[in-house]
Structure formats: structure tokens, C-alpha cells
Design a protein around this motif. Structure first.
Motif, PDB file in Angstrom:
ATOM      1  N   LEU A  29       0.838  -1.198   0.000  1.00  0.00           N
ATOM      2  CA  LEU A  29       0.000   0.000   0.000  1.00  0.00           C
ATOM      3  C   LEU A  29       0.874   1.250   0.000  1.00  0.00           C
ATOM      4  CD1 LEU A  29      -3.050   0.679   0.149  1.00  0.00           C
ATOM      5  CD2 LEU A  29      -2.849   0.619   2.653  1.00  0.00           C
ATOM      6  N   MET A  30       2.051   1.136   0.629  1.00  0.00           N
ATOM      7  CA  MET A  30       2.957   2.279   0.746  1.00  0.00           C
ATOM      8  C   MET A  30       3.834   2.446  -0.491  1.00  0.00           C
ATOM      9  SD  MET A  30       5.091   3.189   4.111  1.00  0.00           S
ATOM     10  CE  MET A  30       6.289   4.501   4.243  1.00  0.00           C
ATOM     11  N   GLY A  88      -1.788   9.694  -7.635  1.00  0.00           N
ATOM     12  CA  GLY A  88      -0.824   9.576  -6.540  1.00  0.00           C
ATOM     13  C   GLY A  88      -1.470   9.659  -5.174  1.00  0.00           C
ATOM     14  N   LEU A  89      -2.726   9.222  -5.083  1.00  0.00           N
ATOM     15  CA  LEU A  89      -3.434   9.251  -3.801  1.00  0.00           C
ATOM     16  C   LEU A  89      -3.423   7.896  -3.111  1.00  0.00           C
ATOM     17  CD1 LEU A  89      -6.609  11.451  -4.466  1.00  0.00           C
ATOM     18  CD2 LEU A  89      -4.875  11.825  -2.705  1.00  0.00           C
ATOM     19  N   ILE A  90      -3.904   6.879  -3.814  1.00  0.00           N
ATOM     20  CA  ILE A  90      -3.947   5.545  -3.218  1.00  0.00           C
ATOM     21  C   ILE A  90      -3.922   4.494  -4.324  1.00  0.00           C
ATOM     22  CG2 ILE A  90      -6.484   5.523  -3.106  1.00  0.00           C
ATOM     23  CD1 ILE A  90      -6.138   3.960  -0.418  1.00  0.00           C
ATOM     24  N   LYS A  91      -3.144   3.446  -4.084  1.00  0.00           N
ATOM     25  CA  LYS A  91      -3.048   2.324  -5.009  1.00  0.00           C
ATOM     26  C   LYS A  91      -2.572   1.129  -4.188  1.00  0.00           C
ATOM     27  CE  LYS A  91      -1.018   1.006  -9.450  1.00  0.00           C
ATOM     28  NZ  LYS A  91      -0.042   1.371 -10.489  1.00  0.00           N
ATOM     29  N   TYR A 120      -0.995   4.866   8.080  1.00  0.00           N
ATOM     30  CA  TYR A 120       0.432   5.147   7.900  1.00  0.00           C
ATOM     31  C   TYR A 120       0.923   4.826   6.483  1.00  0.00           C
ATOM     32  CZ  TYR A 120       5.472   4.582   8.067  1.00  0.00           C
ATOM     33  OH  TYR A 120       6.810   4.640   7.767  1.00  0.00           O
ATOM     34  N   PRO A 121       0.608   3.646   5.916  1.00  0.00           N
ATOM     35  CA  PRO A 121       1.100   3.370   4.553  1.00  0.00           C
ATOM     36  C   PRO A 121       0.518   4.299   3.486  1.00  0.00           C
ATOM     37  CG  PRO A 121       0.391   1.345   5.635  1.00  0.00           C
ATOM     38  CD  PRO A 121      -0.058   2.472   6.501  1.00  0.00           C
ATOM     39  N   ILE A 122      -0.750   4.701   3.651  1.00  0.00           N
ATOM     40  CA  ILE A 122      -1.352   5.603   2.664  1.00  0.00           C
ATOM     41  C   ILE A 122      -0.625   6.952   2.664  1.00  0.00           C
ATOM     42  CG2 ILE A 122      -3.429   6.953   2.126  1.00  0.00           C
ATOM     43  CD1 ILE A 122      -5.074   4.479   3.041  1.00  0.00           C
TER      44      ILE A 122
END
Length: 412
Positions: free
Chosen positions: A65-66, A76-79, A146-148
Motif C-alpha cells: 500500500l505504501m 498519486g493518492l492511493i493504489k 500510515y502506509p497511505i
């Protein structure tokens, strides 16, 4: 790259990983030292849960996730790159990470960072939080939040493309933990006896200042890996500079806090001295690779002053933070992040604004998410132990054990 240089880089990164792991001993010592004997096992249990649970969560999905591999055109928000871990092709060669280290070392080094955010919260909520609620909070916050946030900068997300800079985590680690700590102490309320009927803060002394002192010295040592490892290779010039700026900021932070607390309170307060050292370390972490020794001393000294003023401010707000976690990690984390735009190789008005935007965006996200998690727990399981449990101690009630049984028997 020759094999010898690649191996040297990888060995240094493994040493740095071990030093960051050792920091958990420092956090545990600091936290138990600054709190009361009757809650020692409870605090140690939380710290052991954080490092074991944090590593397993990072393995299960946190790392992917990070570091999801944002592609051109992604927001570039979440993947998410999938569950579990497996080294990619070429992950054990100098083709990976510019020959700085192998993929496995990369995973473990980053995994050691992951649990630190929850450890910061642990100190702030000490002596009054239900342990099951704390563990559930840790799982969600370390596993997802934290990873996001980390992906936004270190994983190549939108903050990275904006030019936001955070070398080793003044914001991405320390403020992420600090914001959650602030929300937790607001929702929890203060310990019984912390404030008198007029609202004036009363000191609740920790049971072992020698253990707390050992904890701070261990943390300082661990920071050589925390910052030194963030060079991501054994580059002699840059690694050496980072260790120098880190140490000078720590020393200056201690001096800043010691001098101001002596002037204000007319006593030589060791706990302020210790927290000043930690404030200096947190403050330099965002720009340790960019600063000259003079700038590192200035940043650290300012952080030490902020520790003393911040502790007084938190007390004035009638918030109870037994170890000073919000002041050290949140206030000094914000200061260190903004200092990148004021001092060192990247100093400029534009950089300062970018740093400020990053602090505000991450702060808003962490307040929202931690508030949601903690608020849900408060409404369902409850956050706080009963009055009886708090007065008698969490060790007996939540663990059925006594941290110093012989000592207690001898007292009777």
C-alpha cells in the motif's frame, strides 16, 4: 556497480534496520519510566504488540500500500499492489534501488518504521486506555493510515510530485503518530488526579527516571539507523553528514529545553532535558541530509525550546500526555518539516509553502482518520478503563500480573 560496494551498502542498511528495531526498546523504557509502576506490564504489552502486529500488517498489505508503484498519470493518492510480499525480478541485485540494498532489506527497513507511529500514540494514552481498544486502533492506523500517507511522498505519490521533502519522517512518521496521539488524549480525557479542582496541572511522577533516561539514550543511538539508514546506501559523505547533523540537533535540543525550563521553573528538570533531546532528533529528521552543522544546532535548539513551551501549552489546554508525545513528535515534527524551507540546501519561500501544504494535508487526513477510528471505538467498545481499574493499576486488572512482585511484597 561492483559486488563489494553493493554488499557494503546492503550491510549498512541491515545494520540501520537493526538500530531502528532497537528503538522499540528505547520507546518501551521511556514510556514505563515516565509512568507509574502499577501500569508497567500494560505498557510493555502494548509495545510488544505494536512491533509484532506492525510487522505482520506491513507484510500482509502495508508495504504494497505504501510502495504500490504509481504510474504516469496516476493521481498519486492511493493504489494497492496486492497482498503478501515477494521479491521482484532483479530484487537481489544491484539493479534494484540503484544498488543501495536488496528488496528484502528494503521491506524490513521500512517495516521497522511502520510500527513507530503507533508507539508514539501508546505513550500519550498510557495508564487509562483499554488495551483491546488500543490494539484495534493500532491495527487500523498502522495497517492502513500510515502506509497511505507514506505512499504520498516515499511511494512516489502526489506530495513527491509537488516537491514536498521529508528525508526520514518528521511528518510521515512522527507527526502521523503525533496527530493520532492528540486526538486520542482529547477523546480519552485526563488521568484521575492530573488536574486539581481549579484546573491546574499536577505532576504525576514516573516510577523510574533511570529507566526513562536509558530509553532516551537508546533512542538517540537508534536514530543513527533511523536517519543514517534513510540515505538508502552506505554513501560515506552523506551518511557521515547525516549522523553529525542528527547528533548535533539532539544535543542542542537537550540544551534548549534544559536552559528554558531552568529559567522558567527554577529547577534542573531531567525529564525536560530528555524530551528536549528527543525534540531535537524529531526536528532534524526531515532535513538531516540538507543541513550544515550550524543549521542542525539551530533547528535542534529551537525544537528544545518548543518542547518546554509545548508541554506548558498542552497542560493549559487541560490535556494529559504522560510522556510529552504530542509535544515531541507532533509540534517538533511540524517544526522540522517547515525548517526544510527555512534552512539548508532547499531553503526558499516556495519550498516553505510546499512543506506547509504537506503538513496541513497530512494533518487533516490523520485527524480525520484517527478521530473516526477512535470515535467508533469509544462508541462501541469504549476507550477508557473504569475508575477502579485506573486507580488500582492496569497490570492487575488487564493482565493479572505485577511487574515487580518481590518489590511490592517487600513494601508490605
Amino acid at each position: 556497480m561492483d559486488a563489494g560496494l553493493f554488499t557494503a551498502n546492503n550491510v549498512w542498511m541491515m545494520v540501520a534496520t537493526a538500530l531502528v528495531f532497537f528503538m522499540h526498546t528505547g520507546f518501551a523504557f521511556l514510556e514505563i519510566g515516565l509512568t507509574r509502576q502499577k501500569n508497567t506490564i500494560n505498557i510493555l504489552f502494548k509495545n510488544i504488540f505494536i512491533i509484532t502486529g506492525g510487522l505482520l500488517l506491513y507484510y500482509a498489505f502495508g508495504f504494497n500500500l505504501m510502495y504500490p508503484g504509481f504510474e504516469e498519470g496516476d493521481m498519486g493518492l492511493i493504489k494497492f499492489a496486492g497482498f503478501g510480499i515477494a521479491a521482484p525480478e532483479g530484487g537481489m541485485t544491484a539493479e534494484y534501488a540503484s544498488g543501495g540494498y536488496t528488496w528484502w532489506t528494503d521491506f524490513l527497513f521500512q517495516g521497522m518504521f511502520a510500527a513507530t507511529a503507533a508507539t508514539i500514540v501508546s505513550g500519550a494514552v498510557a495508564e487509562r486506555i483499554k488495551i483491546v481498544s488500543f490494539m484495534l486502533f493500532t491495527i487500523v492506523y498502522v495497517g492502513l493510515v500510515y502506509p497511505i500517507v507514506g505512499a504520498w511522498k516515499w511511494g512516489g505519490g502526489f506530495l513527491e510530485s509537488w516537491g514536498f521533502y521529508d528525508f526520514a519522517g518528521s511528518t510521515l512518521v512522527h507527526s502521523v503518530g503525533g496527530w493520532a496521539a492528540l486526538m486520542a488524549i482529547v477523546l480519552l480525557g485526563s488521568r484521575i488526579g492530573k488536574f486539581d479542582p481549579n484546573g491546574k496541572a499536577r505532576a504525576i511522577p514516573g516510577h523510574s527516571i533511570p529507566i526513562a533516561t536509558a530509553g532516551v539514550l537508546i533512542l538517540w543511538l537508534g536514530w543513527f539507523g533511523f536517519n543514517g539508514g534513510s540515505v538508502l546506501s552506505a554513501d560515506p559523505a552523506l551518511t557521515s553528514l547525516v549522523l553529525v547533523t542528527t547528533s548535533l540537533a539532539a544535543a542542542a535540543g537537550g540544551f534548549g529545553a534544559f536552559i528554558l525550563s531552568t529559567v522558567l521553573h527554577k529547577n534542573l528538570d531531567l525529564t525536560m532535558f530528555l524530551n528536549g533531546i528527543l525534540g531535537g532528533l524529531v526536528g532534524i529528521t526531515a532535513g538531516a541530509d540538507l543541513m550544515s552543522p550550524n543549521e542542525a544546532v539551530l533547528i535542534g535548539f529551537m525544537a528544545g525550546l518548543l518542547v518546554v513551551l509545548g508541554v506548558a501549552f498542552i497542560d493549559r489546554l487541560k490535556l494529559d500526555d504522560p510522556v510529552g508525545a504530542v509535544t515531541v513528535h507532533l509540534i517538533c515534527g511540524i517544526w522540522g518539516t517547515l525548517a526544510v524551507g527555512l534552512f539548508g540546501d532547499k531553503a526558499s519561500g516556495a519550498q516553505f509553502l510546499t512543506q506547509l501544504y504537506g503538513v496541513l494535508i497530512i494533518g487533516a487526513f490523520c485527524v480525520l482518520t484517527s478521530g473516526l477510528i477512535l470515535g467508533t471505538l469509544k462508541a462501541t467498545l469504549g476507550l477508557r478503563v473504569s475508575r477502579e481499574e485506573e486507580l488500582e493499576g492496569l497490570d492487575i486488572h488487564e493482565h493479572g500480573m505485577d511487574s515487580y512482585p518481590d518489590f511490592r511484597m517487600n513494601q508490605h
